[in-house]
Design a protein around this motif. Structure first.
Motif, short mmCIF file in Angstrom:
data_model
loop_
_atom_site.label_atom_id
_atom_site.label_comp_id
_atom_site.label_asym_id
_atom_site.label_seq_id
_atom_site.Cartn_x
_atom_site.Cartn_y
_atom_site.Cartn_z
N SER A 399 0.83 -1.19 0.00
CA SER A 399 0.00 0.00 0.00
C SER A 399 0.87 1.25 0.00
N THR A 400 0.42 2.28 -0.69
CA THR A 400 1.10 3.57 -0.69
C THR A 400 0.05 4.67 -0.54
N ALA A 401 0.51 5.87 -0.42
CA ALA A 401 -0.41 7.00 -0.51
C ALA A 401 -1.01 7.01 -1.92
N PRO A 402 -2.25 7.46 -2.07
CA PRO A 402 -2.88 7.45 -3.39
C PRO A 402 -2.09 8.27 -4.41
N VAL A 403 -2.02 7.74 -5.62
CA VAL A 403 -1.39 8.45 -6.74
C VAL A 403 -2.43 8.53 -7.85
N GLU A 404 -2.82 9.75 -8.18
CA GLU A 404 -3.87 9.93 -9.16
C GLU A 404 -3.51 9.30 -10.50
N GLY A 405 -4.45 8.50 -11.01
CA GLY A 405 -4.27 7.90 -12.32
C GLY A 405 -3.40 6.66 -12.35
N VAL A 406 -2.95 6.19 -11.18
CA VAL A 406 -2.05 5.04 -11.14
C VAL A 406 -2.72 3.88 -10.41
N ASN A 407 -2.82 2.76 -11.09
CA ASN A 407 -3.30 1.52 -10.49
C ASN A 407 -2.47 0.40 -11.10
N ILE A 408 -1.43 -0.02 -10.39
CA ILE A 408 -0.48 -0.97 -10.98
C ILE A 408 -1.11 -2.33 -11.22
N LYS A 409 -2.11 -2.68 -10.43
CA LYS A 409 -2.78 -3.96 -10.67
C LYS A 409 -3.51 -3.94 -12.02
N GLU A 410 -4.15 -2.85 -12.31
CA GLU A 410 -4.82 -2.74 -13.61
C GLU A 410 -3.79 -2.76 -14.73
N THR A 411 -2.69 -2.06 -14.54
CA THR A 411 -1.65 -2.01 -15.56
C THR A 411 -1.06 -3.40 -15.82
N LEU A 412 -0.87 -4.17 -14.76
CA LEU A 412 -0.30 -5.50 -14.90
C LEU A 412 -1.32 -6.53 -15.37
N PHE A 413 -2.44 -6.63 -14.69
CA PHE A 413 -3.41 -7.68 -14.98
C PHE A 413 -4.28 -7.37 -16.19
N ASP A 414 -4.90 -6.19 -16.21
CA ASP A 414 -5.86 -5.88 -17.26
C ASP A 414 -5.22 -5.75 -18.63
#
Length: 445
Positions: A399-414
């Motif tokens: 977990s990290t502080a929120p980063v607008e527009g970044v979702n690494i799970k979506e980038t990797l999986f989707d």
């Protein structure tokens, strides 16, 4: 279960704060018109169904006649409860894991809006003479799945655990004299032989199910240290040779050996069509977990169909293979009104009486000795933990502080959908992953 779980890191969606705190007297339970204390429980209706929750609640109420438990359960539980939560009306206890598209659990973790339940571990299980912590299997608490802030405080209690790997029909392989592949070379060779018979090697219900695939291959190729580096956003980790090897092998699987109908069905409405392709012997392997047995219990299937589960093949012969272990969680919102009563109910969830009810629906809790009591089709799934050269893996992104527009799970999986369709290259995928990882690294608290 003979092995300790190899504990990884917490899976967390990168979402912004959405909930507003609302003051309340958290220690005093509310009462209904009859004077009974009321406890509001909300749960996801997953593949295990909802009947088990009603039975457990009935058992709890029988032992606590002064308590009335109200259950809200839905396959889209976030949609059901979020409006009330925004208005300050929180459930007293939630059974909802991480990794859902809505990211509700992750959002409350980021907001530090989940109650510390460390004391539940030291509570005596209602009706028994043993503490909760003494019933749990080794390694299932005290990690970033249960202690998301990296300290000694537990916020999420592990409710069910399930091996997630590649499910398949044992009968299909047997009748074609096909061996269960142990390496990626054998995996692709089987894919070629199957293709000649008009059978695809691979599919997935939705791209999100690629989480168990990726966690396992990351640990297999790079080992635990590399896996941890990816999960904690080590600088330029996605530019490494190991990362490129993983993406290349995965792109080959997706572009050459995955059913072309996968992407069109990989959504909340049609995902069971991809699952049905396994039952129809149109596809051989699919990432999934024990809940698939119950979820597809009434679906038609080919003659002789028999569920099987295997860990992801190793890239190199003889390397350790990993079986990603899905852990669903029970937790208490900090703004719940009935925290003490919720903790009592939480402790009851680990009673033999409750565990027996859950097990009938194949919802297996991380309780010592429970797997010895499993019967039916699910039993073979849990036996995978005893295979030589196979290690259990619990994990996900830190977990990290929120980063607008970044979702690494979506980038990797989707991105799996885009690789299948040809809309994205491996190079683009790698670049996007590294960029997202770097931003999250900067946001680490």
């Amino acid at each position: 279960m003979k092995k300790k779980l190899l504990v990884g890191l917490l899976s967390a969606a990168m979402l912004s704060t959405m909930l507003t705190a609302c003051g309340s007297d958290k220690k005093n339970a509310g009462t209904d018109e009859s004077g009974k204390k009321e406890l509001n429980v909300a749960a996801l209706e997953g593949g295990y169904g909802k009947d088990m929750y009603n039975e457990v609640i009935k058992a709890f109420e029988e032992e606590n006649p002064d308590v009335k438990v109200n259950l809200t359960i839905s396959k889209s539980i976030e949609d059901e409860i979020t409006p009330n939560m925004k208005a300050g009306k929180y459930p007293d206890l939630m059974v909802l894991g991480q990794g859902r598209a809505a990211g509700l659990t992750e959002s409350l973790i980021k907001d530090k809006s989940i109650e510390d339940v460390s004391d539940v571990l030291d509570m005596t299980v209602p009706g028994e003479d043993v503490k909760v912590k003494d019933k749990l299997i080794d390694g299932i608490v005290g990690n970033l799945n249960t202690n998301p802030y990296g300290d000694d405080k537990t916020y999420l209690m592990p409710m069910y655990y399930a091996p997630t790997g590649l499910v398949y029909d044992q009968h299909l392989l047997a009748e074609n004299n096909w061996e269960v592949p142990a390496t990626f070379d054998e995996f692709f060779k089987l894919g070629d032989e199957a293709k000649a018979k008009g059978i695809d090697l691979f599919t997935y219900p939705t791209a999100g199910y690629m989480d168990s695939y990726f966690f396992a291959i990351l640990a297999n190729v790079g080992g635990p240290d590399f896996y941890d580096d990816v999960m904690t956003y080590e600088k330029d980790i996605w530019k490494s040779d190991k990362a490129k090897e993983i993406l290349d092998d995965t792109a080959k699987l997706l572009s050459q050996y995955t059913a072309k109908s996968t992407v069109g069905n990989a959504n909340e409405q049609d995902f069971t069509k991809n699952q049905q392709s396994i039952l129809d012997n149109k596809t051989i392997f699919m990432p999934n977990g024990t809940w698939i047995v119950g979820e597809m219990a009434d679906a038609p299937r080919s003659d002789g169909f028999e569920w099987g589960l295997m860990p992801l093949p190793a890239v190199n012969e003889g390397d350790t293979r990993y079986i990603t272990t899905s852990v669903e969680s029970a937790w208490i919102p900090s703004e719940a009104k009935n925290i003490d009563l919720a903790k009592e109910f939480m402790a009851f969830l680990y009673s033999d009486k409750a565990a027996e009810i859950f097990a009938k629906s194949n919802a297996i809790q991380p309780i010592t000795g429970i797997t010895d009591k499993i019967e039916g089709e699910t039993k073979a799934f849990y036996e995978i933990y005893n295979e030589e050269g196979v290690e259990a893996l619990v994990g996900g992104f830190a977990s990290t502080a929120p980063v607008e527009g970044v979702n690494i799970k979506e980038t990797l999986f989707d991105s799996a959908n885009s690789i299948i369709s040809g809309d994205k290259t491996v190079e683009q995928w790698q670049e996007e992953l590294n960029a997202a990882s770097e931003k999250l690294s900067e946001a680490k608290e």
